[in-house]
Write a protein that holds these residues in place. Structure first.
Motif, PDB file in Angstrom:
ATOM      1  N   ASN A   1      43.627  73.922  33.254  1.00 16.95           N
ATOM      2  CA  ASN A   1      45.165  73.958  33.121  1.00 16.95           C
ATOM      3  C   ASN A   1      45.482  75.257  33.891  1.00 16.95           C
ATOM      4  O   ASN A   1      46.384  75.423  34.581  1.00 16.95           O
ATOM      5  CB  ASN A   1      45.380  74.046  31.708  1.00 16.95           C
ATOM      6  CG  ASN A   1      46.754  74.167  31.337  1.00 16.95           C
ATOM      7  OD1 ASN A   1      47.552  73.646  32.362  1.00 16.95           O
ATOM      8  ND2 ASN A   1      47.101  74.358  30.177  1.00 16.95           N
TER       9      ASN A   1
ATOM     10  N   PHE B   1      41.665  68.169  34.975  1.00 17.97           N
ATOM     11  CA  PHE B   1      42.419  68.643  33.670  1.00 17.97           C
ATOM     12  C   PHE B   1      42.376  67.518  32.950  1.00 17.97           C
ATOM     13  O   PHE B   1      42.097  67.599  31.555  1.00 17.97           O
ATOM     14  CB  PHE B   1      43.921  69.238  34.132  1.00 17.97           C
ATOM     15  CG  PHE B   1      44.512  69.500  32.983  1.00 17.97           C
ATOM     16  CD1 PHE B   1      45.904  69.101  32.747  1.00 17.97           C
ATOM     17  CD2 PHE B   1      43.855  70.218  32.160  1.00 17.97           C
ATOM     18  CE1 PHE B   1      46.454  69.482  31.571  1.00 17.97           C
ATOM     19  CE2 PHE B   1      44.458  70.692  30.875  1.00 17.97           C
ATOM     20  CZ  PHE B   1      45.974  70.273  30.670  1.00 17.97           C
TER      21      PHE B   1
ATOM     22  N   ARG C   1      47.970  72.759  23.251  1.00 21.43           N
ATOM     23  CA  ARG C   1      48.391  71.825  24.497  1.00 21.43           C
ATOM     24  C   ARG C   1      49.840  71.947  24.439  1.00 21.43           C
ATOM     25  O   ARG C   1      50.488  71.875  25.628  1.00 21.43           O
ATOM     26  CB  ARG C   1      48.007  70.513  24.414  1.00 21.43           C
ATOM     27  CG  ARG C   1      46.277  70.490  24.596  1.00 21.43           C
ATOM     28  CD  ARG C   1      46.053  69.006  24.589  1.00 21.43           C
ATOM     29  NE  ARG C   1      44.353  69.027  24.625  1.00 21.43           N
ATOM     30  CZ  ARG C   1      43.713  67.838  24.574  1.00 21.43           C
ATOM     31  NH1 ARG C   1      44.315  66.793  24.097  1.00 21.43           N
ATOM     32  NH2 ARG C   1      42.405  67.943  24.940  1.00 21.43           N
TER      33      ARG C   1
END
Length: 893
Positions: free
Chosen positions: A82, A110, A137
């Motif tokens: 990320n 990812f 997230r």
């Protein structure tokens, strides 16, 4: 399942009063030795069994520890990928742009790392961790954080969760070490746990090295305690060396961990990554305080090396994770050995106790003859059950206790036999309606029955769930008709079925007219009701064998198969137009939503589902162009037109790439002085075959797609260059499309050329139309206000021809309104022109009149109070150099 115990076992229950009590005889002749031996033996057996249970728990929880370690590593991997994605984004790159050079799909990596985290969360069955990772997230880095600071922010998002998991693993490891230390002969288990502990530490250090490496490169803070990334890099490398040294020292007896560690230390990727870390540490130590952060753009210029190091770091983390797994295997092996030893000791003690009891009992053989044979029979029955011979039964005789034990064993054998039958039936798919066979009896039988019923119910629910999933995967959840994927599969099947036959496949593309107005005026709930009613009406018009599906939004498709489908498609289309034109009664109002229908027929042209759907789409677009409730079939003429438009798109893109466009200028004249105050930029195309082409020949086509954005960007870039090349040009006005105003890149597309060519933004005027701002008045106003904050002036073009009201003008951040040429030419529209001029003056806006072609028109507009004049009377559009000469001479009104 109503059979009794006696029926299942065939045994007779003897009343307690008719059987002698064996315990009375045993108490008289063997009470003391049996009691002493039993107490000592039971205590020893209990201790051994407790140790075995403890070892079994350690074995099981060591797997939890390894799973936590794997989860921690996976979270770090997700964080790193990320961070890589965010890092390249800060310099305007994307994963797709880097993949051809590096061979690495950052976005794919990812997504894979996220999938691995999700898989481990499922194995761990930890809703709390699942919720926390979902929260992590969803927290994007703030918009105002860019570059190295942005990377640090992304890293910090995951760090706390990873640290918490590490702490939980350390607590679990401490518990396991404490429990293992309390056992006899647990030294090997403690050693294995220590190796696992150091393997986890090594894995943690390696996982942190990748982030610390780039943190040291960028001079960024890469740890939650705020230390500089370069210092953390040295600390983590030292921790890794200590952990591996400890493992080599204490792992002498741990075969799996020692072997795996040797493989890891010779792994090329591990060695490459540690060499990169060592090189960075040496460089930083040599430079000392003079070392600064590496420029992110410079570092990404060698993106292949960065990706290689990043990939090597992840590979090193994965390799050390395998050491953790191998250490876990050693722990489980040690625990299994300890459990086996404890069980063996318990069996040995039990054997000694039984032996003592038997020796004692031998002295009383004459008195115990009455129970020896029954006990032997019971032992045989237990062995039969243990060996799975559930069809055998023991004959109840002897004392009451042995008879009850025999009866209980017979009941257990019968229940187990029934369980075997039930599970075999379930395995054969006889769920849930299956002949279950003999009924289990007794408490054990009830437990068996409940377990079988639960298993059958669970399998039945799973089958139902799979059926439901298959249905949902192929059907639209709102209308309950087939979805896009299922419709494409049906088209493909129809095309394959008709191969080699005279059968035709016809496709009807149904697109609702006016559906957007329903959503905008009545809300999405009303729109959903309209879509459901539409699907129901379409069902009523087709045959059972015809396929109907929803492609998405307000678009539907119908697939017809058969020899007469060409004529039938026309009839069905007409019937659908009639059915769908009927008003739909909603909760709050009745609405009328009509439809346009495009028809495509596969006449053995080797169509694919995609090409046939594309032709139907072309036809429905043509039907919409003709007007509401129209039907159009795709024919050769329409295909040729589509091909021509496709060629035009190719030519326009080539014109942009080959610099075939040219930007002409038309003067803007001060209504008071007659001096040229600026120009409007107008696009011309030097087509290699058709020559000079005005925008009307291609702009309308380009505005139907994002192609107009590319044209706008070219014009803005060339306008900025013209302003930079001619410092005497006071202002240049540029038209932008409505699609561009709605784009999220609109503001940057305006400002970036000004920055590149270092021009004063106040020299640029951006012209927008009423339609471009009224579709999203609030959003457009926000974007235009941001442009004005940089000095760019905003003009509303063709004012008076649209639907903008005075309230709209007050909400928009405008500097100029331009009176449309239709009010300039028509003497009967002078009153409207005056009203428009007065409206602009009332709002303190500059007023520009377009299309001035005569002196009489100019005089009338000056008398009205217009500020700026534009038209052929003052100069036709021409190349910039020609207009520059015109500006040097005075202009007469």
């Amino acid at each position: 399942m109503a059979a009794t115990s006696a029926q299942a076992s065939g045994a007779e229950r003897i009343p307690r009063s008719r059987a002698p009590r064996a315990r009375t005889l045993l108490f008289l002749f063997a009470a003391v030795p049996v009691l002493v031996g039993g107490v000592v033996g039971i205590g020893e057996i209990g201790s051994s069994r407790a140790e075995a249970t403890l070892a079994e728990g350690i074995e099981r929880r060591s797997g939890e520890l390894v799973l936590l370690t794997e989860l921690s590593a996976a979270i770090i991997d997700e964080r790193n990928w990320n961070s890589a994605l965010e890092g390249i984004t800060t310099v305007g790159l994307t994963s797709a742009m880097l993949e051809p050079f590096t061979g690495i799909d950052l976005a794919g990596e990812f997504e894979s790392s996220q999938a691995e985290v999700d898989r481990l969360l499922d194995l761990a069955d930890r809703p709390d961790l699942t919720e926390r990772i979902a929260t992590a997230r969803s927290q994007n880095a703030p918009d105002d954080v860019e570059g190295i600071d942005g990377l640090a922010t992304i890293t910090t998002r995951y760090d706390q969760l990873e640290i918490d998991i590490e702490q939980e693993g350390e607590q679990l490891l401490d518990q396991l070490l404490t429990e293992a230390g309390r056992t006899r002969g647990g030294d090997e288990l403690v050693t294995a746990l220590r190796v696992l502990e150091r393997a986890a530490d090594a894995r943690h250090s390696v996982a942190q090295l990748a982030t610390s490496y780039f943190g040291a490169q960028f001079g960024a803070v890469s740890s939650v305690d705020g230390e500089n990334g370069y210092l953390v890099l040295i600390e983590e490398q030292s921790a890794l060396d200590r952990a591996r040294d400890d493992m080599r020292r204490i792992a002498a007896t741990e075969a799996a961990a020692r072997a795996r560690l040797g493989v890891v230390e010779n792994d090329d990727q591990v060695v490459a990554f540690e060499q990169a870390v060592a090189a960075l540490i040496a460089t930083r130590l040599e430079l000392g305080a003079e070392a600064g952060a590496v420029d992110l753009g410079g570092l990404l210029a060698d993106v292949e090396q960065v990706s290689s190091i990043f990939q090597a770091g992840n590979a090193s983390s994965a390799a050390h994770l395998e050491v953790v797994s191998a250490s876990g295997d050693d722990v489980r092996a040690a625990a299994e050995a300890m459990r086996a030893s404890s069980n063996q000791h318990a069996l040995m003690v039990a054997a000694m106790v039984i032996g003592g009891v038997l020796l004692t009992t031998a002295a009383t053989a004459l008195l115990l003859t009455s129970i020896a044979r029954p006990l032997r029979e019971l032992a045989n029955a237990a062995v039969w059950i243990r060996d799975g011979r559930t069809d055998r039964r023991v004959r109840p005789f002897g004392p009451l206790e042995t008879r009850e034990a025999a009866s209980a064993l017979n009941e257990a054998a019968a229940s187990l036999q029934a369980f075997q039958h039930h599970t075999r039936a379930i395995a054969d798919g006889k769920v849930p309606d299956v002949e279950m066979g003999p009924a289990p009896i007794g408490a054990l039988g009830a437990t068996v029955t409940a377990a079988v019923e639960t298993l059958a119910e669970s399998i039945s629910q799973q089958e139902s769930f799979r059926t439901r999933l298959a249905y949902e995967a192929s059907h639209d959840s709102l209308t309950q008709i087939s979805n896009r994927r299922a419709s494409l599969e049906r088209i493909r099947s129809a095309l394959q079925t008709r191969d080699g036959t005279s059968r035709a496949v016809a496709l009807l593309f149904v697109d609702l007219d006016g559906f957007k107005a329903v959503n905008d005026d009545l809300g999405h709930r009303a729109g959903d009701m309209v879509l459901r009613q539409t699907a129901e009406r379409m069902r009523s018009c087709v045959r059972a064998e015809d396929h109907i599906g929803r492609l998405g939004g307000d678009e539907f498709v119908i697939v017809l198969e058969g020899a007469d489908n060409v004529a039938r498609a026309d009839r069905l289309a007409a019937r659908l137009i009639e059915a769908l034109s009927e008003p739909i009664q909603l909760d709050i109002a009745a609405v009328s939503v009509e439809a346009s229908i495009g028809i495509a027929v596969d006449d053995h042209r080797n169509s694919t589902p995609e090409s046939l759907l594309h032709e139907a789409d072309l036809a429905v677009y043509e039907a919409k162009r003709r007007g509401r409730s129209s039907i159009c079939r795709c024919d050769d003429e329409l295909r040729a037109r589509a091909l021509a438009e496709s060629n035009l798109e190719t030519e326009i893109r080539a014109a942009i790439d080959d610099d075939q466009f040219e930007l002409w200028h038309q003067p803007l004249v001060d209504a008071t002085t007659g001096a040229i105050t600026g120009c409007e930029a107008l696009l011309r195309w030097h087509h290699p075959d058709r020559g000079l082409t005005a925008p009307a020949g291609f702009v309308l086509f380009a505005e139907r797609s994002d192609l107009i954005l590319d044209i706008d960007r070219w014009v803005l870039e060339r306008a900025a260059q013209d302003l930079a090349d001619d410092p005497t040009l006071m202002s240049l006005s540029v038209n932008v499309s409505s699609r561009h105003v709605a784009s999220t890149h609109f503001v940057d597309d305006i400002l970036d050329p000004c920055r590149r060519h270092e021009i004063d933004p106040s020299r640029l005027i951006v012209e927008v139309t009423e339609s471009a701002v009224l579709d999203d008045l609030e959003g457009a106003a926000a974007k235009l206000s941001e442009l004005r904050s940089f000095g760019i002036r905003i003009a509303l073009d063709d004012f008076g021809t649209g639907y903008a009201s005075l309230s709209h003008l007050r909400e928009l951040p405008l500097d100029i309104v331009k009176v449309d040429r239709s009010f300039t030419h028509d003497v009967h529209a002078r009153a409207l022109a005056r009203l428009i001029v007065e409206t602009g003056q009332l709002l303190e806006l500059s007023v520009t009149a377009e299309g001035v072609e005569t002196a009489e028109q100019a005089d009338a507009l000056v008398e009205m109070g217009v500020d700026v004049l534009q038209g052929y009377h003052f100069g036709r559009p021409a190349p910039a150099a020609s207009i520059r000469q015109l500006r040097s001479a005075p202009t007469a009104l």
